[in-house]
Scaffold this motif. Structure first.
Motif, PDB file in Angstrom:
ATOM      1  N   GLY A 185      71.672  28.328  27.082  1.00 57.17           N
ATOM      2  CA  GLY A 185      71.742  29.490  27.950  1.00 57.17           C
ATOM      3  C   GLY A 185      70.790  30.594  27.550  1.00 57.17           C
ATOM      4  N   LEU A 186      69.787  30.308  26.732  1.00 59.35           N
ATOM      5  CA  LEU A 186      68.817  31.298  26.281  1.00 59.35           C
ATOM      6  C   LEU A 186      67.454  30.993  26.899  1.00 59.35           C
ATOM      7  CD1 LEU A 186      69.811  31.316  22.494  1.00 59.35           C
ATOM      8  CD2 LEU A 186      70.622  32.878  24.286  1.00 59.35           C
ATOM      9  N   HIS A 187      66.492  31.854  26.590  1.00 58.06           N
ATOM     10  CA  HIS A 187      65.115  31.649  27.035  1.00 58.06           C
ATOM     11  C   HIS A 187      64.238  31.360  25.814  1.00 58.06           C
ATOM     12  CE1 HIS A 187      66.158  33.154  31.016  1.00 58.06           C
ATOM     13  NE2 HIS A 187      66.718  34.223  30.440  1.00 58.06           N
ATOM     14  N   PRO A 192      55.254  31.902  17.917  1.00 56.98           N
ATOM     15  CA  PRO A 192      55.393  31.024  16.745  1.00 56.98           C
ATOM     16  C   PRO A 192      56.395  31.502  15.704  1.00 56.98           C
ATOM     17  CG  PRO A 192      53.292  32.191  16.712  1.00 56.98           C
ATOM     18  CD  PRO A 192      53.878  32.412  18.069  1.00 56.98           C
ATOM     19  N   LEU A 193      56.761  32.807  15.715  1.00 54.43           N
ATOM     20  CA  LEU A 193      57.717  33.332  14.747  1.00 54.43           C
ATOM     21  C   LEU A 193      59.107  33.511  15.337  1.00 54.43           C
ATOM     22  CD1 LEU A 193      55.555  36.056  12.926  1.00 54.43           C
ATOM     23  CD2 LEU A 193      55.975  33.690  12.238  1.00 54.43           C
ATOM     24  N   LEU A 194      59.234  33.354  16.649  1.00 48.29           N
ATOM     25  CA  LEU A 194      60.522  33.571  17.319  1.00 48.29           C
ATOM     26  C   LEU A 194      60.888  32.329  18.127  1.00 48.29           C
ATOM     27  CD1 LEU A 194      59.801  37.207  18.576  1.00 48.29           C
ATOM     28  CD2 LEU A 194      61.255  36.546  16.637  1.00 48.29           C
ATOM     29  N   ALA A 195      62.192  32.053  18.210  1.00 47.27           N
ATOM     30  CA  ALA A 195      62.629  30.833  18.879  1.00 47.27           C
ATOM     31  C   ALA A 195      63.267  31.091  20.236  1.00 47.27           C
ATOM     32  CB  ALA A 195      63.624  30.081  17.982  1.00 47.27           C
ATOM     33  N   ALA A 196      64.075  32.159  20.355  1.00 47.04           N
ATOM     34  CA  ALA A 196      64.840  32.355  21.591  1.00 47.04           C
ATOM     35  C   ALA A 196      64.884  33.823  21.968  1.00 47.04           C
ATOM     36  CB  ALA A 196      66.263  31.812  21.417  1.00 47.04           C
TER      37      ALA A 196
END
Length: 279
Positions: A185-187, A192-196
């Motif tokens: 339910g995320l985006h 490259p340092l962040l996932a969601a």
């Protein structure tokens, strides 16, 4: 005259060795014995061979038939040794010296740096060990060796596998490839340092999350202060710019770092970036 030359180079600190020979072979000084030598060679019997020979007399490839030529051996006695030319003309890259010492092996390496030269005999070394070691070196370099002929009556046995040949029966975790956040339910944060990323319900606020570790981002280990891994200030700027870009703010006027973000040598740090309502 030879002793004078040797003394000169010994004086320069060079190593010299007097050869244990009775004549000055491969020089014009052999002329007085050539007629008698020709008579002796003419009385010998030569066997035929179809081998190809790299001649140190001509420096070229020839057939083994030349060995039955009396004039060839007479010339061989008085002519200079064209060893480098013969090695080059051979057209091969693997050489085996069959004795009586490893002198030619070293010379071959000087002529052809990429060549493989293996001696089967070495002075003052165990003959059987040196011979089998030489065959082992040839085999390790891809040369076929008929070991069944070497060890008559031997029997092949399977050796146990090496430690690095173990087969594992479970899946290895791949920490460098995070799961798809859309299934939760995320985006995707697309950084490259962040996932969601997610927008909070009922408020104009946004949250971006990530997981930073040396395992997934090895280059972070290059930025150390007093042997402590610290997230570079430029990375803070990059994170702030990316968060602002997602909400339509593309300019960073000021950034205050109140404390460094320390990364452990092992493990990871979970990062959250929150963007509040517009003021």
């Amino acid at each position: 005259a030879v002793e004078e030359v040797a003394a000169h180079f010994r004086g320069l600190g060079r190593k010299t060795k007097r050869l244990s020979v009775s004549h000055a072979f491969h020089s014009p000084l052999m002329a007085p014995m050539l007629d008698e030598f020709r008579t002796v060679v003419a009385g010998l019997s030569f066997s035929a061979s179809d081998a190809t020979v790299a001649s140190t007399v001509t420096g070229e490839l020839t057939t083994a038939a030349v060995w039955a030529d009396v004039d060839y051996w007479v010339e061989h006695v008085k002519a200079g040794v064209r060893f480098a030319d013969a090695v080059t003309a051979s057209g091969v890259s693997t050489f085996v010296e069959i004795g009586p010492d490893a002198i030619l092996t070293a010379l071959t390496g000087q002529v052809l740096e990429e060549a493989t030269a293996v001696p089967l005999v070495r002075r003052d070394r165990d003959a059987a060990l040196t011979f089998t070691t030489g065959l082992g070196n040839l085999w390790a370099r891809g040369v076929h060796v008929d070991f069944s002929a070497l060890v008559a009556g031997g029997k092949r046995v399977d050796l146990p596998t090496y430690a690095f040949q173990h087969q594992r029966y479970w899946l290895e975790a791949t920490a460098s490839v995070p799961a798809d956040p859309t299934g939760l339910g995320l985006h995707a944060a697309e950084h490259p340092l962040l996932a969601a990323a997610m927008s909070l319900a009922g408020a104009d606020e946004h949250v971006l999350t990530g997981r930073l570790s040396v395992a997934t981002h090895p280059w972070l280990a290059d930025h150390q202060v007093m042997d402590t891994i610290v997230l570079p200030g430029t990375a803070h700027v990059e994170l702030a710019l990316h968060a602002g870009h997602r909400v339509g703010c593309d300019t960073l006027d000021e950034l205050t770092l109140q404390a460094p973000l320390v990364l452990p040598a092992t493990g990871a740090v979970h990062v959250q970036i929150t963007v509040g309502e517009a003021d």
